[in-house]
Scaffold this active site. Structure first.
Site: not given
Lengths: 294, 294, 294, 294
Positions: A93, A169, A238
């Site tokens: 990711t 994603k 994050k």
């Protein structure tokens, strides 16, 4: 097929095992070499350098974050080491901007690049039950498909632009964080009306939300126990930052993502960085005097 | 058992049919008498007044909103008409404060009262697949259980205080609105990165969110068609207001509910009052220049 | 004193004139050389390069944004060109992180650095009525004070860490944006109750908010005319991003700043990038069907 | 002129004194009779009932909130007691909906009604320095003007609909709460970068915000002392609720007001109900680990 695999952490390790089991030759690299030892015992080849992993037909990266990916792929000789027909598949990711930079760097070097991040936690990786979101050149994706079939239960293609897969994603992770936020606020409300979080979660996950995501995070909220973390809160933050950055780059306001970000920041101040990211729910519950900790 | 049933709309009508089919005698009342005709043909008795429906062993109310419930139950002779052993079961979605007032009025009159709102749309009501959230005196709930078994697939009891069941229902509807909001923002983000809402919804509802709620609302977002409404936006706003009111009464902040409320208000200004409440998603998508309408 | 001045735009130009008038020798640099011509006619010396400006006793930078400051100060030979006793004073609005990097680069080179951003628009700069927020080494600030006295009406010292001054400046700009947001929402509310924005602004700016900031932005809101921009909306967004970044770096949630950011992003989508940043108010007013444009 | 005055609290008492000093005959009423004793000693007449106060030429109400106003004016014989030419002036802060109900009740009874809420705290009331926002029938307002001139420094007329004046007042209080919220967030940000709230407030209130509102609330934030309250937080919350209700009635979203409401609710949970409403700032500061209490 000769495969390079860079990043053999909680997700990468089971993925490599599945590739080995399917008969592929896998050359593994990890910045901490001891992390590859078990895989070597299982049949993988240890790369002495990241370049050695990059030298294979297809090289997969599964690194912790943007910084690690940038450091290993863009700052060193990774791309230079790739063969002319080489193909880099980023399954971690990372942010949309970094995916665009990777694509540009590969285009400049004449090497191939596709984005293919996944939904699924380590047990799903081990069971080859990942969902893979892939984007990039169609022929390159076709080349990867046999590997995706080994690693996941289903692959979704979302177009030619690699970063689009990472945006999907990131957007999905945002939706997961949003459900945690909603669960936290709803639990605060019901708790203050005399219904325990465990009761409320029991109702919701056995009626309208009979799906693992709600069961997993609802269960954590009901128990009030957020350690050990399945996915630590600081990484959840994050990912929300990645969503806000990808949105900002296209002038898109995501007020719910801003709200989630702010609650994650408050959670950091309260010392929850290493809790499971479901501890996001604690912020609303504590603010309402409705939290009881496990 | 002799049952009174007040409110025979889209939800009430199939519920009455299931009660009739299970062999109960059902006396139905609707302010618009023509709405009960089909049920009378199916075997129900028509009450000439709401009091006649209230005169049965158990009387269920399934009215549109707080105002209708207050007008028919509290402002008239409903409670006075109930027999000494009578039991009122409110299965509609009403606010916590009104549920408390109903409980108090029944307690003062010596009549029984339980709250038992439901999750499920009209097709689920027809298929007797509702989820029923019940709260109140345990013996009273036991008396109702055979009816709940006829009407729903599962009953969840959440304590002695009737209003708690309504708070759970309201909190659940808030969680549904929250998922629509999240889906809308995430679709705006991905659309501006080149992934169509249909593609994005396809990915999410076949990976992490394989559950009817996401499929239903995701499908509407993907299609961009919000008429005819399964559940109109103005009623979605009503339910969010109930959540905020129930929260406010206990000093609970629900920032995500506030956000949803604000977006519903903007949707009203844009003329979407009669759209499906999933049109909440349009606000974020339009604000990002990412809406394409079906 | 020999002064270098880099960046002679709408703010820098009148500041240089005031320095010249006070008898200082000012060597000016602008990437677009024609921007310095009028100042040369007024007595300034034209630097052939940014290094030539940096070579003076004190060099002031007043550049448009972080990127320009970074490019001219950190990426080139600016610091190398400075004399041993040289002192760089950054008076532009830059982010806290960049101020920290400037401080570190100067510390490494042995050159002096202080932050001294200002409150005030071009007319205030021309009238030497700026408010100067200064931070850094006390002796260095003492050396600058005679210049600050020429340029502004008052200097506030906020400590030893240069970036603290920039954080104060950024926080102040956030408070200005917050008042615009509040004025916009309040005007939407009152307009929908029949009070024109002009009436409402008249009341507020002649009662509780008799201060230029409210008069300026209230006047723009009342008129509905946002062009030409005193300070363009896209730069207002930039400053809010700096506030959010400075907050994020210390785990501070700024929900009101997030809200303002989101409304600025929506304003961009509506095409208001070059409007005055007070057009932030349009978002809430339009969303409520309450905007009438001048 | 014979004046009735209902509600002789912290605001009402100095207002009555000013009316007496200007030579008016004032008949005062307070539900707690002892609250009128000092005024009687100063020359006022004590009304034995609220109806006696209502029987005067003009009757002013200055009650604590909607409930008190509704109870004394609408639920009793207040309106019935008014003479044919009688005029009711509501100067308290009440909601738009109640102002509309008052206007309707007076219209039905043939009695006069105007709304005339004020900006200003008790010292401003004592000094006859209030700002008065008035709306209603122009002739009725003309009749009141001599009284307004005695009570305030300036009167603003905002149209024929009485409730409009209350909406302006409520919107103004929302703007004050918004500045407190902004000050709190900005102080959290700067504190975490090493600038004390006292330093930050000193800068802002001596530069861009040289106005009493910022000085008052900034001073409280700087000191960290919120008791005794000038205006208690629970009443600040009440006023924000009035703003949200007035907005909701016209389909207006006020996201900043929602944010302020949520922070007030959190403040209640933290036990700050009786603090000054500037303690709203504590929520953001505490959430950032940046609060130091006086």
């Amino acid at each position: 097929m000769n495969i390079g695999f860079v990043g053999t952490g909680a997700m990468g390790e089971p993925m490599v095992r599945n590739l080995l089991q399917a008969g592929h030759a896998v050359t593994v690299y990890n910045r901490r070499a001891e992390r590859t030892q078990a895989l070597v015992e299982a049949g993988a080849l240890a790369a002495a350098s990241v370049a050695e992993a990059a030298r294979q037909d297809i090289v997969i990266t599964m690194l912790a974050d943007d910084r690690a990916t940038e450091a290993l792929v863009l700052d060193g000789d990774f791309i230079a080491a790739m063969p002319a027909h080489g193909l880099h598949v980023c399954m971690a990711t990372i942010g949309a901007a970094l995916a665009d930079r990777l694509a540009a760097a590969h285009a400049a070097a004449g090497t191939g690049y596709v984005s293919a991040p996944v939904f699924g936690r380590p047990p799903a990786a081990a069971a080859a039950q990942l969902f893979i979101i892939a984007a990039g050149d169609a022929a390159a994706l076709d080349r990867c498909q046999p590997l995706f079939d080994v690693l996941g239960q289903r692959t979704f293609r979302v177009g030619d632009t690699p970063s689009a897969a990472h945006v999907v994603k990131i957007a999905g992770n945002f939706m997961l964080a949003a459900l945690i936020e909603a669960f936290g606020e709803a639990s605060a409300l019901t708790a203050r009306h005399g219904v325990t979080p465990a009761q409320f979660v029991e109702v919701m996950t056995n009626s309208v939300f009979q799906v693992p995501a709600y069961r997993t995070y609802g269960g954590l909220i009901a128990s009030g126990r957020f350690e050990p973390a399945g996915f630590p809160l600081r990484l959840g933050l994050k990912d929300i930052r990645l969503a806000l950055a990808a949105a900002d780059a296209r002038d898109v306001a995501l007020p719910l993502a801003s709200l989630v970000r702010d609650h994650y920041l408050k959670a950091l101040t309260r010392g929850y960085a290493e809790y499971d990211w479901a501890a996001l729910a604690l912020v609303s519950m504590e603010d309402a005097g409705a939290a009881s900790r496990g």
